[in-house]
Motif scaffolding. Structure first.
Motif, PDB file in Angstrom:
ATOM      1  N   GLN A 177       0.827  -1.209   0.000  1.00  0.00           N
ATOM      2  CA  GLN A 177       0.000   0.000   0.000  1.00  0.00           C
ATOM      3  C   GLN A 177       0.863   1.262   0.000  1.00  0.00           C
ATOM      4  OE1 GLN A 177      -3.399  -0.095  -0.251  1.00  0.00           O
ATOM      5  NE2 GLN A 177      -3.074  -2.309  -0.477  1.00  0.00           N
ATOM      6  N   VAL A 178       1.963   1.226   0.772  1.00  0.00           N
ATOM      7  CA  VAL A 178       2.862   2.390   0.810  1.00  0.00           C
ATOM      8  C   VAL A 178       3.492   2.613  -0.566  1.00  0.00           C
ATOM      9  CG1 VAL A 178       5.009   3.263   1.800  1.00  0.00           C
ATOM     10  CG2 VAL A 178       3.305   2.172   3.271  1.00  0.00           C
ATOM     11  N   ALA A 179       3.927   1.535  -1.230  1.00  0.00           N
ATOM     12  CA  ALA A 179       4.561   1.677  -2.549  1.00  0.00           C
ATOM     13  C   ALA A 179       3.590   2.254  -3.565  1.00  0.00           C
ATOM     14  CB  ALA A 179       5.072   0.317  -3.009  1.00  0.00           C
ATOM     15  N   TYR A 180       2.315   1.799  -3.539  1.00  0.00           N
ATOM     16  CA  TYR A 180       1.347   2.311  -4.516  1.00  0.00           C
ATOM     17  C   TYR A 180       1.125   3.806  -4.315  1.00  0.00           C
ATOM     18  CZ  TYR A 180      -3.179   3.509  -6.465  1.00  0.00           C
ATOM     19  OH  TYR A 180      -4.202   4.144  -7.139  1.00  0.00           O
ATOM     20  N   HIS A 181       0.929   4.249  -3.087  1.00  0.00           N
ATOM     21  CA  HIS A 181       0.636   5.663  -2.852  1.00  0.00           C
ATOM     22  C   HIS A 181       1.847   6.547  -3.140  1.00  0.00           C
ATOM     23  CE1 HIS A 181      -3.434   5.257  -1.266  1.00  0.00           C
ATOM     24  NE2 HIS A 181      -3.018   4.178  -0.602  1.00  0.00           N
ATOM     25  N   LEU A 182       3.058   6.038  -2.857  1.00  0.00           N
ATOM     26  CA  LEU A 182       4.247   6.828  -3.172  1.00  0.00           C
ATOM     27  C   LEU A 182       4.428   6.965  -4.684  1.00  0.00           C
ATOM     28  CD1 LEU A 182       6.840   5.502  -0.546  1.00  0.00           C
ATOM     29  CD2 LEU A 182       5.646   7.703  -0.548  1.00  0.00           C
TER      30      LEU A 182
END
Length: 276
Positions: A231-236
């Motif tokens: 989830q962190v990778a997608y939003h970044l």
């Protein structure tokens, strides 16, 4: 009528009056009154009251109970040890006297004062102890309410990350059903999050074998950590305006379906193998 004693200038002491007071009580058949003592012995009211109290104390004194006589010992025959003695006829054994029967208890008086009817004692009542209340189990519907917004966010994040790493629409049945298409990006949220929930259930319920619970614990923690990193990778990447994920993110995301399949099969094998 009893004859009055002649008056005396010196009133007799209490010790000298007590035998006369006892004789007067026996003659009257009851304890004399204070006025009778004053008139009979020519004494004052305080001394008459003292004599009356002494008579009452003697009347209430209970004589000591006589000790019961010891029970008679039964007699037994002693054989004659002389060899030349002539045999005698056997004597019947002396039986010990029968114990005296206890006197029957007097009948108890009933409520109206007439004897002859025994009063039946009321049975002891056992206090009623209420049954302990069982604690209610917590409701599970708040979990569904909490999972709904998390499901929407996790689903959109995994699908978006899958599209950035090459997952997209495919036709799984070419030549059979060409119109049927499937977006392979949905395999990420279904596989990762479903396995995490399944491993948590095996770990926390405590009904599975020890090896299965240990594997479920570490794999569930790893799945939740990996899901949070996804989830962190997608939003970044989305915030930076990147339309294609770097190769190392694409490699990790592409291996997720295979890793989930392997962990799920291993956990199911550990559960069933130990139960068998």
């Amino acid at each position: 009528m009893p004859t009055a004693t002649a008056p005396s200038a010196y009133p007799p002491p209490i010790e000298a009056l007590m035998p006369q007071a006892r004789a007067l009580a026996e003659r009257l058949g009851e304890t004399p009154s204070r006025n009778t003592l004053m008139k009979e012995f020519r004494i004052g009211a305080p001394k008459a009251r003292t004599v009356l109290d002494a008579l009452a104390a003697e009347a209430t004194t209970v004589p000591p109970a006589e000790p019961e006589p010891p029970a008679p010992r039964p007699l037994h025959l002693v054989p004659d040890l002389e060899p030349d003695a002539e045999p005698t006829e056997p004597t019947a054994p002396v039986e010990p006297p029968a114990p005296a029967e206890a006197p029957e208890a007097e009948p108890l008086a009933t409520g109206d004062g007439h004897p002859g009817v025994n009063i039946t004692a009321e049975p002891e009542r056992i206090p009623h102890v209420p049954a302990p209340r069982t604690a209610r189990k917590p409701r599970s519907w708040p979990v569904a309410l909490l999972a709904l917004p998390a499901f929407v966010a996790i689903w959109s994040g995994w699908v978006g990350l899958g599209e950035l790493t090459g997952f997209g629409v495919v036709h799984p049945l070419p030549g059979i059903l060409d119109a049927f298409s499937l977006n392979t990006a949905i395999t990420l949220p279904i596989g990762v999050e479903t396995y995490a929930a399944y491993a948590l259930a095996v770990w926390l319920t405590g009904t599975a074998p020890v090896a299965a619970r240990s594997f479920a614990r570490w794999s569930a923690i790893g799945s939740l950590i990996f899901g949070g990193l996804g989830q962190v990778a997608y939003h970044l990447l989305t915030a930076a305006g990147i339309t294609h994920a770097p190769w190392w993110i694409t490699t990790a995301v592409a291996c997720l379906p295979v890793a989930v399949l392997g962990m799920g099969a291993a956990l199911a094998h550990l559960i069933h193998a130990n139960h068998e």
